[in-house]
Scaffold this motif. Structure first.
Motif, short mmCIF file in Angstrom:
data_model
loop_
_atom_site.label_atom_id
_atom_site.label_comp_id
_atom_site.label_asym_id
_atom_site.label_seq_id
_atom_site.Cartn_x
_atom_site.Cartn_y
_atom_site.Cartn_z
N ALA A 35 -13.91 18.60 83.81
CA ALA A 35 -12.84 19.52 83.47
C ALA A 35 -13.06 20.88 84.11
O ALA A 35 -12.11 21.50 84.62
N ARG A 36 -14.28 21.37 84.08
CA ARG A 36 -14.56 22.67 84.69
C ARG A 36 -14.28 22.65 86.18
O ARG A 36 -13.82 23.64 86.76
N SER A 37 -14.55 21.51 86.82
CA SER A 37 -14.30 21.42 88.26
C SER A 37 -12.81 21.52 88.58
O SER A 37 -12.44 21.86 89.72
N LEU A 38 -11.96 21.23 87.59
CA LEU A 38 -10.52 21.33 87.77
C LEU A 38 -9.97 22.67 87.30
O LEU A 38 -8.76 22.89 87.33
N GLY A 39 -10.84 23.57 86.86
CA GLY A 39 -10.41 24.90 86.46
C GLY A 39 -10.21 25.09 84.98
O GLY A 39 -9.64 26.11 84.56
N LEU A 40 -10.69 24.16 84.14
CA LEU A 40 -10.51 24.28 82.70
C LEU A 40 -11.68 24.99 82.05
O LEU A 40 -12.80 24.97 82.57
N HIS A 41 -11.40 25.57 80.89
CA HIS A 41 -12.46 26.09 80.04
C HIS A 41 -13.03 24.90 79.26
O HIS A 41 -12.29 24.22 78.53
N ALA A 42 -14.32 24.62 79.40
CA ALA A 42 -14.91 23.46 78.72
C ALA A 42 -16.39 23.68 78.51
O ALA A 42 -17.14 23.88 79.48
N ARG B 203 -5.06 29.91 73.59
CA ARG B 203 -4.06 30.90 73.17
C ARG B 203 -4.11 32.15 74.05
O ARG B 203 -3.13 32.90 74.11
N SER B 204 -5.21 32.37 74.74
CA SER B 204 -5.29 33.49 75.67
C SER B 204 -4.68 33.16 77.02
O SER B 204 -4.64 34.01 77.91
N GLY B 205 -4.21 31.91 77.19
CA GLY B 205 -3.54 31.54 78.42
C GLY B 205 -4.29 30.55 79.28
O GLY B 205 -3.81 30.20 80.37
N GLN B 206 -5.43 30.05 78.81
CA GLN B 206 -6.21 29.12 79.61
C GLN B 206 -5.88 27.66 79.26
O GLN B 206 -5.27 27.38 78.24
N CYS B 207 -6.33 26.79 80.11
CA CYS B 207 -6.31 25.36 79.83
C CYS B 207 -7.73 24.99 79.42
O CYS B 207 -8.68 25.22 80.18
N ALA B 208 -7.88 24.45 78.22
CA ALA B 208 -9.21 24.22 77.66
C ALA B 208 -9.38 22.76 77.25
O ALA B 208 -8.41 22.07 76.92
N LEU B 209 -10.63 22.31 77.28
CA LEU B 209 -10.96 20.94 76.88
C LEU B 209 -12.18 20.94 75.97
O LEU B 209 -13.14 21.68 76.20
N VAL B 210 -12.13 20.10 74.93
CA VAL B 210 -13.28 19.85 74.06
C VAL B 210 -13.54 18.35 74.05
O VAL B 210 -12.65 17.56 73.74
N ASP B 211 -14.75 17.98 74.41
CA ASP B 211 -15.16 16.57 74.42
C ASP B 211 -15.92 16.30 73.14
O ASP B 211 -16.99 16.88 72.90
N VAL B 212 -15.38 15.42 72.28
CA VAL B 212 -15.96 15.16 70.97
C VAL B 212 -16.41 13.71 70.92
O VAL B 212 -15.60 12.79 71.11
N ARG B 213 -17.70 13.47 70.64
CA ARG B 213 -18.21 12.12 70.54
C ARG B 213 -17.78 11.52 69.19
O ARG B 213 -18.22 11.97 68.13
N ILE B 214 -16.93 10.52 69.27
CA ILE B 214 -16.42 9.83 68.09
C ILE B 214 -17.20 8.54 67.91
O ILE B 214 -17.57 7.87 68.88
N ARG B 215 -17.44 8.18 66.66
CA ARG B 215 -18.16 6.94 66.41
C ARG B 215 -17.46 5.76 67.07
O ARG B 215 -16.22 5.63 66.99
N PRO B 216 -18.19 4.88 67.70
CA PRO B 216 -17.57 3.75 68.40
C PRO B 216 -16.75 2.85 67.50
O PRO B 216 -15.85 2.16 67.97
N ASP B 217 -17.04 2.84 66.20
CA ASP B 217 -16.31 1.92 65.33
C ASP B 217 -15.10 2.57 64.69
O ASP B 217 -14.48 2.01 63.80
N ASP B 218 -14.71 3.80 65.13
CA ASP B 218 -13.58 4.48 64.49
C ASP B 218 -12.35 4.43 65.38
O ASP B 218 -12.43 4.50 66.58
#
Length: 567
Positions: A523-530, A552-567
């Motif tokens: 994501a950072r390589s594409l210009g995102l805040h991550a 909200r400040s005008g950026q494109c942001a990404l959060v990568d969240v590890r979710i349990r595999p069984d959910d």
């Protein structure tokens, strides 16, 4: 106006098209030049994309917010082949879209060696004719002007779906002996959709007046706030219970007392019970009404009610695509815009009779605590939903997409733009592009677009977010990362169980690991805040709060969240 493509760009500028998403291609180099140097890259403004499938998905997301078509430019047969999945999604979701295609010279004498031959097709529209509303390949500038004007009118008229006009490169690049007559498209004040006839309204009112346990099934309806308010008013007038689903956008307040069950992708058992108990069912563009009734019967609650179905969808049914679903066993079919039926019913003077639904014995959803979900390595989708609600609290947001594992009880919708629904055709990889399109439509509105995507969906379509970063569009993407194509893990487990084979092998051929893709770095390589991947539920609120602030400040942001595999 010197060239054929100048005339085409002039017409596009007179249509209500603010943007044209594209991947540059030589087959429409003439039009590209005219959009830049003749109309000055204004109305439509070009949006550079990294894949044709993303360009179409962006137009799809834009249409889901605005209800208006965006233009897309597609390069020859190869670009159209790239775009086909996204076009099918848009077709199934019934959104308007003007796709401008192009081909190498139809006149073989004009073709350059090699490249023009492999980029020219005798009937390019045949690639997508089964899942567009209309297509054409005009042979002159005058015919192309007429075709584009007609295509725009056709895609806007309900039921909406993409249209496709293929422009010969030679047509674009010919010098004009004199400026052609450009159609006066601004004259067209035709209604986009049509309401029910008087007899349908009278019969519907009669059925509603006799009903004691009316049930409304809401599906693909408008984003207009006035339509939203009318739906609420109609349900309250008749005391009708309302069911919605996650496949479609928000159509009714989920916290309203008349909306007793959380929406789902498939019919919940509690909702099946309501279908069996109802004495009148009013379906307004419900996706797969026949399947909904069949699911209720499989839960032991077959429908015995009178059934009214209001939809215009039959106008788009064909033999190739089965997205028209099964035959609807209805007592009254109303081929009209469902929101116009709601309006007509409210305008009627007949007094409503209160419903007699018994008090619903709904067991409260079991409360969940962090202890229910094991340790801190990975979180449930419910944990993610709760933390996201907390991070977004106090300011309007638009939930563009949710993954398959999202629980309907975690959707809180009180406005038609609170949730936009799924992509129509269930084509994986559509989420990032549709999120960018929604962000484009919402830019400047004060409502933050938020897309919760699966890791498979993001990896397949992730480069689409470069367009959001490039055009400085506020957007938050949360990846619910279970390191697998988990929907297919569930299918593999079912197969193994049926065949009495080892369930422990179901991860083979499904896992997205070894190596684990570094989504924040991508994501950072594409210009995102991550920032880095979040694996601990106690760190999740702060990570989401920081990403929301960045978006909200005008950026494109990404959060990568590890979710349990069984959910």
């Amino acid at each position: 106006m010197e060239w054929g493509s100048d005339a085409l760009a002039e017409l596009l500028g007179r249509l209500d098209l603010r943007y044209i998403a594209l991947v540059p291609g030589s087959s429409y180099r003439g039009l590209h030049d005219s959009l830049v140097n003749y109309t000055g890259n204004r109305d439509p403004r070009m949006l550079v994309c990294l894949h044709e499938e993303h360009a179409v998905a962006i137009a799809h997301g834009y249409a889901k917010v605005t209800g208006r078509p965006m233009a897309v430019a597609i390069h020859s047969n190869v670009g159209l082949m790239h775009a086909t999945m996204a076009i099918y999604n848009a077709w199934c979701d019934r959104v308007p879209m003007l796709i401008v295609g192009a081909t190498g010279p139809v006149d073989a004498a004009r073709r350059r060696p090699w490249i023009d031959w492999i980029h020219t097709s005798a009937d390019q529209g045949a690639l997508i004719r089964s899942y567009v509303k209309w297509d054409d390949q005009p042979a002159s500038v005058e015919a192309a002007l007429d075709s584009l004007a007609q295509a725009y009118s056709i895609t806007r008229a309900a039921p909406s779906a993409p249209v496709y006009v293929c422009l010969d490169v030679s047509l674009q690049e010919q010098r004009l002996p004199a400026p052609p007559l450009v159609p006066d498209v601004r004259r067209d004040r035709s209604p986009r959709s049509h309401g029910p006839d008087a007899e349908a309204v009278r019969t519907t009112l009669d059925f509603l007046g006799r009903a004691r346990r009316p049930l409304f099934l809401f599906g693909r309806l408008s984003r207009d706030e006035r339509d939203w308010d009318r739906r609420v008013a109609l349900a309250e007038r008749y005391g009708a219970l309302v069911l919605s689903d996650l496949k479609n956008g928000a159509v009714f307040p989920t916290a309203h007392p008349l909306h007793p069950d959380p929406p789902g992708i498939f019919l919940p058992a509690a909702s099946a019970e309501l279908i069996g108990a109802a004495d009148l069912i009013l379906s307004l563009e419900r996706t797969d009404l026949a399947g909904t009734l069949s699911a209720a019967a499989s839960h032991g609650h077959p429908a015995t009610a009178r059934i009214i179905s209001c939809t215009m969808d039959s106008a788009l049914r064909n033999g190739w695509s089965k997205d028209s679903f099964g035959r609807e066993p209805v007592d009254l079919s109303v081929p009209a815009d469902p929101d116009l039926l709601v309006r007509a019913l409210l305008e009627a003077s007949e007094p409503a009779k209160p419903a007699e639904w018994p008090d619903l014995d709904r067991a409260p959803a079991p409360s969940r605590s962090p202890a229910d979900d094991g340790g801190g390595d990975g979180m449930s989708m419910h944990d993610l939903a709760g933390a996201l609600r907390g991070a977004l609290a106090g300011a309007p947001a638009c939930l563009v997409r949710v993954p398959l594992g999202w629980h309907g009880a975690d959707l809180e919708a009180g406005h038609p733009l609170d949730y936009l629904g799924m992509d129509g055709g269930a084509g994986i990889g559509s989420g990032p592009g549709m999120a960018v399109g929604a962000a484009l439509a919402l830019d400047g509105s004060g409502r933050l677009p938020v897309a919760v995507l699966g890791d498979g969906d993001f990896l397949m379509g992730g480069t689409a977010v470069w367009t959001a970063a490039h055009y400085r569009l506020p957007l938050l993407i949360v990846v619910a990362n279970n390191s697998s194509f988990h929907n297919d893990v569930v299918h593999a487990e079912r197969m193994a169980s049926q065949r009495q084979r080892p369930a422990g092998n179901t991860w083979i051929g499904q896992a997205i690991s070894d190596p684990d893709p570094d989504l924040p770095a991508f994501a950072r390589s594409l210009g995102l805040h991550a920032a880095g991947q979040v694996r601990d539920r106690f760190a999740l609120p702060a990570a989401l709060a920081a990403a929301v602030a960045a978006a909200r400040s005008g950026q494109c942001a990404l959060v990568d969240v590890r979710i349990r595999p069984d959910d």
